[in-house]
Design a protein around this motif. Structure first.
Motif, PDB file in Angstrom:
ATOM      1  N   GLN A 145       0.848  -1.190   0.000  1.00 64.93           N
ATOM      2  CA  GLN A 145       0.000   0.000   0.000  1.00 64.93           C
ATOM      3  C   GLN A 145       0.885   1.242   0.000  1.00 64.93           C
ATOM      4  OE1 GLN A 145      -2.288  -0.506   3.550  1.00 64.93           O
ATOM      5  NE2 GLN A 145      -3.641  -2.053   2.651  1.00 64.93           N
ATOM      6  N   VAL A 146       0.343   2.320  -0.515  1.00 68.82           N
ATOM      7  CA  VAL A 146       1.089   3.577  -0.622  1.00 68.82           C
ATOM      8  C   VAL A 146       1.576   4.037   0.755  1.00 68.82           C
ATOM      9  CG1 VAL A 146       0.895   6.011  -1.280  1.00 68.82           C
ATOM     10  CG2 VAL A 146      -0.114   4.252  -2.719  1.00 68.82           C
ATOM     11  N   GLY A 147       0.752   3.866   1.778  1.00 67.62           N
ATOM     12  CA  GLY A 147       1.143   4.283   3.131  1.00 67.62           C
ATOM     13  C   GLY A 147       2.381   3.559   3.627  1.00 67.62           C
ATOM     14  N   VAL A 153       4.741   2.188   1.685  1.00 62.06           N
ATOM     15  CA  VAL A 153       5.862   2.647   0.872  1.00 62.06           C
ATOM     16  C   VAL A 153       6.339   4.023   1.350  1.00 62.06           C
ATOM     17  CG1 VAL A 153       6.603   3.285  -1.459  1.00 62.06           C
ATOM     18  CG2 VAL A 153       5.159   1.272  -1.110  1.00 62.06           C
ATOM     19  N   ASN A 154       5.395   4.929   1.640  1.00 65.22           N
ATOM     20  CA  ASN A 154       5.760   6.256   2.123  1.00 65.22           C
ATOM     21  C   ASN A 154       6.455   6.188   3.473  1.00 65.22           C
ATOM     22  OD1 ASN A 154       4.767   7.508  -0.160  1.00 65.22           O
ATOM     23  ND2 ASN A 154       2.753   7.934   0.748  1.00 65.22           N
ATOM     24  N   ALA A 155       5.957   5.332   4.363  1.00 61.40           N
ATOM     25  CA  ALA A 155       6.596   5.173   5.674  1.00 61.40           C
ATOM     26  C   ALA A 155       8.001   4.592   5.519  1.00 61.40           C
ATOM     27  CB  ALA A 155       5.743   4.277   6.571  1.00 61.40           C
ATOM     28  N   ASN A 159       9.986   5.039   3.053  1.00 63.77           N
ATOM     29  CA  ASN A 159      10.873   6.065   2.498  1.00 63.77           C
ATOM     30  C   ASN A 159      11.507   6.928   3.576  1.00 63.77           C
ATOM     31  OD1 ASN A 159      10.518   5.269  -0.148  1.00 63.77           O
ATOM     32  ND2 ASN A 159       8.789   6.654  -0.505  1.00 63.77           N
ATOM     33  N   ASN A 160      10.929   6.926   4.787  1.00 60.77           N
ATOM     34  CA  ASN A 160      11.474   7.709   5.896  1.00 60.77           C
ATOM     35  C   ASN A 160      12.453   6.914   6.752  1.00 60.77           C
ATOM     36  OD1 ASN A 160       9.960  10.013   5.202  1.00 60.77           O
ATOM     37  ND2 ASN A 160       8.156   9.142   6.221  1.00 60.77           N
ATOM     38  N   SER A 217      13.716  -2.914   0.207  1.00 59.30           N
ATOM     39  CA  SER A 217      12.788  -2.135  -0.612  1.00 59.30           C
ATOM     40  C   SER A 217      11.379  -2.675  -0.475  1.00 59.30           C
ATOM     41  CB  SER A 217      13.244  -2.111  -2.069  1.00 59.30           C
ATOM     42  OG  SER A 217      13.313  -3.414  -2.593  1.00 59.30           O
ATOM     43  N   TYR A 218      10.438  -1.760  -0.630  1.00 59.38           N
ATOM     44  CA  TYR A 218       9.021  -2.070  -0.411  1.00 59.38           C
ATOM     45  C   TYR A 218       8.203  -1.944  -1.673  1.00 59.38           C
ATOM     46  CZ  TYR A 218      10.067  -2.135   4.515  1.00 59.38           C
ATOM     47  OH  TYR A 218      10.577  -2.457   5.746  1.00 59.38           O
TER      48      TYR A 218
END
Length: 178
Positions: free
Chosen positions: A62-64, A66-68, A70-71, A177-178
């Protein structure tokens, strides 16, 4: 008497052929063991059809997630010729374990890498051990092993080009990687 000469001549020819064929069989049939190894790389993909395997390892999150991800730092480093998780690597992996534990359906791909020293075959195996060490660490932290995929690139995808110790150190890694 001419029959005896022709008979013994024929016997000599047969004996010579037998010796010659034995010599050929011995020299070609008993090949020496190679001192180097060869790695056969299969072509990526299987031709034809829908959903044909392309050789790529895919994780779909899910995008959430992947965004998490990235941090969070996505790389852990290893010592020369080692797949041992260091304290610094454990700190990075703990953050990934927390993300993955709070998102039980999320998947991660761990790619193991090496520097260019060593044979290609050895480096592929070392990259695999590094990726598996990171996977085992995450699993020990409670992440489902079914959600972790590993792959080894060995020396094939360096992060930094060069033959310096600094370049070697940056290439001895596992990337998440996600």
């Amino acid at each position: 008497m001419s029959k005896n000469i022709s008979s013994s001549s024929r016997f000599a020819k047969i004996a010579a052929l037998a010796v010659l064929s034995s010599a050929v069989a011995l020299t070609t049939g008993c090949a020496t063991k190679r001192t180097t190894s060869e790695v056969v790389v299969a072509p990526l993909g299987i031709p034809g059809g829908q959903g044909a395997y392309t050789g790529a390892v895919i994780v779909d999150n899910q995008v959430g997630v992947v965004n998490a991800a990235n941090n969070i730092q996505a790389v852990v480093y290893f010592a020369f010729d080692s797949s041992e998780i260091t304290a610094q690597s454990a700190s990075v992996l703990n953050q990934h374990a927390s993300l993955l534990s709070s998102n039980p359906t999320a998947e991660v791909l761990i790619a193991g890498h090496t520097d260019e020293r060593g044979s290609r075959e050895y480096n592929m195996a070392l990259g695999e051990r590094r990726a598996q060490a990171a996977r085992d660490y995450l699993a020990a932290q409670g992440v489902s092993a079914n959600n972790i995929r590993v792959i080894s690139y060995g020396e094939e995808r360096p992060a930094v080009a060069g033959n310096t110790e600094e370049a070697y150190a940056q290439n001895r890694r596992a990337e998440l990687s996600y």
